[in-house]
Write an enzyme that holds these catalytic residues in place. Structure first.
Site, PDB file in Angstrom:
ATOM      1  N   LYS A  73       0.978  -1.025  -0.007  1.00 50.84           N
ATOM      2  CA  LYS A  73      -0.033   0.019  -0.005  1.00 50.84           C
ATOM      3  C   LYS A  73       0.689   1.298   0.000  1.00 50.84           C
ATOM      4  CE  LYS A  73      -3.939   1.610   3.004  1.00 50.84           C
ATOM      5  NZ  LYS A  73      -4.444   1.258   4.244  1.00 50.84           N
ATOM      6  N   SER A 149      -9.431   1.061   3.237  1.00 46.44           N
ATOM      7  CA  SER A 149      -8.690   1.607   2.283  1.00 46.44           C
ATOM      8  C   SER A 149      -7.322   1.129   1.726  1.00 46.44           C
ATOM      9  CB  SER A 149      -7.624   2.990   3.530  1.00 46.44           C
ATOM     10  OG  SER A 149      -6.906   2.530   4.264  1.00 46.44           O
ATOM     11  N   SER A 173      -9.624  -1.266   7.090  1.00 45.75           N
ATOM     12  CA  SER A 173      -8.787  -1.002   5.853  1.00 45.75           C
ATOM     13  C   SER A 173      -8.183  -2.342   5.317  1.00 45.75           C
ATOM     14  CB  SER A 173      -7.567  -0.011   6.061  1.00 45.75           C
ATOM     15  OG  SER A 173      -8.594   1.215   6.265  1.00 45.75           O
TER      16      SER A 173
END
Lengths: 425, 425
Positions: A73, A149, A173
């Protein structure tokens, strides 16, 4: 999708060379159509793959992640690459000089970092459609959200590009995008994987986690990164029966019911549990995360609010004037109610529940049939960021869009949670 | 003053009976002229003393606190008595139903709780002259402050009424009154004595501590309450040479110099240490304590501010609108700078420094020769509430008013700190 245990075995046996695997992965990622990749580091990745191949040729094997292409990420620092966190605020960020601690661990275990992946702006949202680079797209239906996320971390696994990705989970997330994309997402217990070098959202709720195609892959990666051993056996699970825990989409309820029925048939005792404190506990979450997030963003937000996506601005803004005593009181409420929650679930090894209240919704749509999307994608996961217990989302049996089933460790550690999750399928 | 080891031996041998000792103590406390006692529980104390005497007659001895009369700051719950915390806000507080955890421990160790003692209102001040019952008076000069907030706990030991008292220390509140009254005050490491049932000031800085006439008494009480063992030997101490750490009153500097000279003569290496982060670290303290204190008082303060002493009102008020992100940032600063502080003192076993910058000042006087009293009584102690390290204040050699010398454990635990403090005299 790519099974990590199979990929790992192929790399170890020589059936697949790290260089070939990494080159192929980079090509797939370059052609990705889900807006899941924000930076592809092909040159460095190929050089690393060659180094891993040389080690293999000398008989040196770092473990099951040796030569495995991974993506992280874009909230994690990777030396030589900027960390942009999905935001125009960091459009001009200089390259990081040091790897995040979790990235260091991945590399030490032999993994090859090939790409930085799409994130909801500053990880402050569970949908994955708010980012400087536009929305990530769900591989099961590109008109729908990935969840967030860790949007790119889930989409690249679901699309079959990567066998393992790194994400962060402050309220949902890792687990929510895993659920919406039909992959496995593990949020370890608080503090089990290091957060250093990952852009913070909330220091008291942030967790680093893993996404894989299957449960065995998550267990293999977990062992490789932490050296943890054999899981405990589960004999007793709890299901949470208060309204708070109810999914809106009946496919989610059906998936959990099927999973629980399978455990029952397997001899596991199932008990119903009431958690009367859950609404008040959950209400502490936005206060805690809001205060901690605003503290990180205060200067940028005051200097150039227009650099934030509108949806992020709307979430940050009310925290500017949040009084300190309200935050302190929220932390006290959290400690008190987590103790009550723990007492309420005492005696079970784990909990089994839906990961989300809705499955993947259309991109940009803030509510679906009168149900607000954001809370529907946060409510069932965030309690376990407040408690800090290990939790995994695994794909439940369902028709059509994926439905995530969540397994939460009460007495179990991460390996115990994964072992139980493996019995659901 | 009463030496706890001598008193303990007399009670054990039968030279003094618990009932006689407790009766005598209650009479002394009833006649106290330092405004140090807020509640005297003679009936219960005499009954408890009789029970302890019966145990002794049966050959049952609970340890060195068996039969010892103790007083506790009126911040600790004692079952059957109200906790008023020096405030009119709690003028109508009902009797507590359960003892504070530290009180439970005292009783289990055989101590007899005889009285609740004067405290600065809600423990929110280091002077001891702000309280619903008026100022406490220093036994060395009744026109001067005792220091606070454990004002009565220090004054009753200094006056020779009690051999052992319980206090709390959030920034200074055991060590500063001990220093100003010429007794020993031990603030253990954070969390070592339980805070449950003590009225909170700041959950991240509150420590429960002990006051005694001499260091041996503190060690004896510490062992009795915690079962801790043998101290490590100190070979290397640090002295802090930045301006921040300088006392205003030369008697304090002289007392510390004498103590350090004694250690040097005793073969202990002394090194000078610079702590460039100390001003910024100390600046985080009022933000942290202010936010946490206001969270406790918010409702009362908004409903009836007039019930607070004016000096307390002035301290609480600015925290009402303190933004949460400023508090979060103060906690981050604290973590970062405590790590830097720890690195700066690495390699020494302990630090030796003054406890305060001034000795006992006249009651009600907010500044002395242009020096503000409050910060002068807080500055040298509060850093060790932020770090959570064990620290003790012991009387230094001085003419006239007492001067406190502070010993802080870096590598040492409480017993190590006390053993080092015993070598200063």
């Amino acid at each position: 999708m790519i099974s990590l245990p199979e990929l790992s075995a192929a790399l170890r046996s020589g059936a697949l060379s790290p260089v070939e695997h990494v080159r192929d992965t980079c090509e797939r990622l370059a052609a990705d159509t889900h807006n899941a990749v924000v930076l592809l580091d092909t040159d460095r990745a190929l050089a690393d793959a060659a180094a891993r191949a040389d080690e293999l040729a000398r008989g040196e094997w770092r473990g099951p992640l040796h030569g495995v292409a991974v993506g992280v990420k874009d909230l994690f620092d990777v030396a030589g690459l900027p960390t942009r966190a999905g935001s125009d605020v960091l459009a001009d960020a200089p390259p990081a000089t040091v790897d995040a601690a979790a990235v260091t661990r991945l590399r030490a275990a032999g993994a090859v970092v090939v790409a930085k992946l799409h994130t909801h702006e500053f990880a402050y949202g569970p949908t994955g459609d708010v980012s400087a680079s536009g929305p990530a797209r769900n591989p099961h239906d590109p008109t729908r959200i990935t969840g967030g996320s860790s949007s790119g971390s889930a989409a690249t696994v679901a699309a079959g590009h990567l066998a393992l990705t790194l994400g962060t989970d402050t309220g949902a997330s890792v687990r929510t995008p895993a659920a919406l994309c039909g992959v496995v997402g593990l949020k370890p217990a608080y503090g089990r994987l290091p957060v250093e070098g990952a852009f913070p959202l909330s220091e008291t709720c942030d967790h680093v986690g893993l996404l894989t195609a299957d449960v065995d892959g998550a267990a293999l990666a977990w062992d490789a990164l932490t050296g943890t051993g054999t899981p405990a056996v589960t004999t007793r699970v709890g299901v949470l029966v208060d309204d708070y825990w109810r999914a809106v989409d009946p496919a989610l309820t059906a998936a959990v019911d099927a999973a629980v029925a399978r455990l029952r048939a397997d001899g596991v005792a199932v008990v119903e549990i009431r958690t009367p404190m859950i609404d008040e506990l959950a209400a502490a979450y936005p206060v805690i995360v809001g205060a901690e997030a605003y503290a990180t963003h205060a200067r940028w937000f005051e200097d150039r609010p227009e650099a934030y996506q509108p949806a992020t601005r709307v979430r940050l803004e009310p925290n500017r004037d949040l009084p300190a005593h309200v935050y302190v009181e929220a932390l006290r409420t959290r400690r008190r109610l987590v103790a009550e929650f723990r007492a309420a679930v005492d005696g079970v090894d784990a909990l089994v529940l839906p990961t989300t209240r809705l499955r993947a919704t259309p991109i940009g749509q803030e509510d679906v049939d009168g149900v607000a999307v954001r809370p529907a994608l946060l409510a069932l996961t965030l309690p376990f960021n407040l408690t800090g217990w290990p939790a995994v989302s695994v794909p439940g049996t369902t028709e059509g869009l994926p439905a995530g089933v969540q397994v939460v460790g009460v007495a179990l550690d991460e390996r115990g949670v994964l072992a139980l999750a493996a019995r659901l399928a």
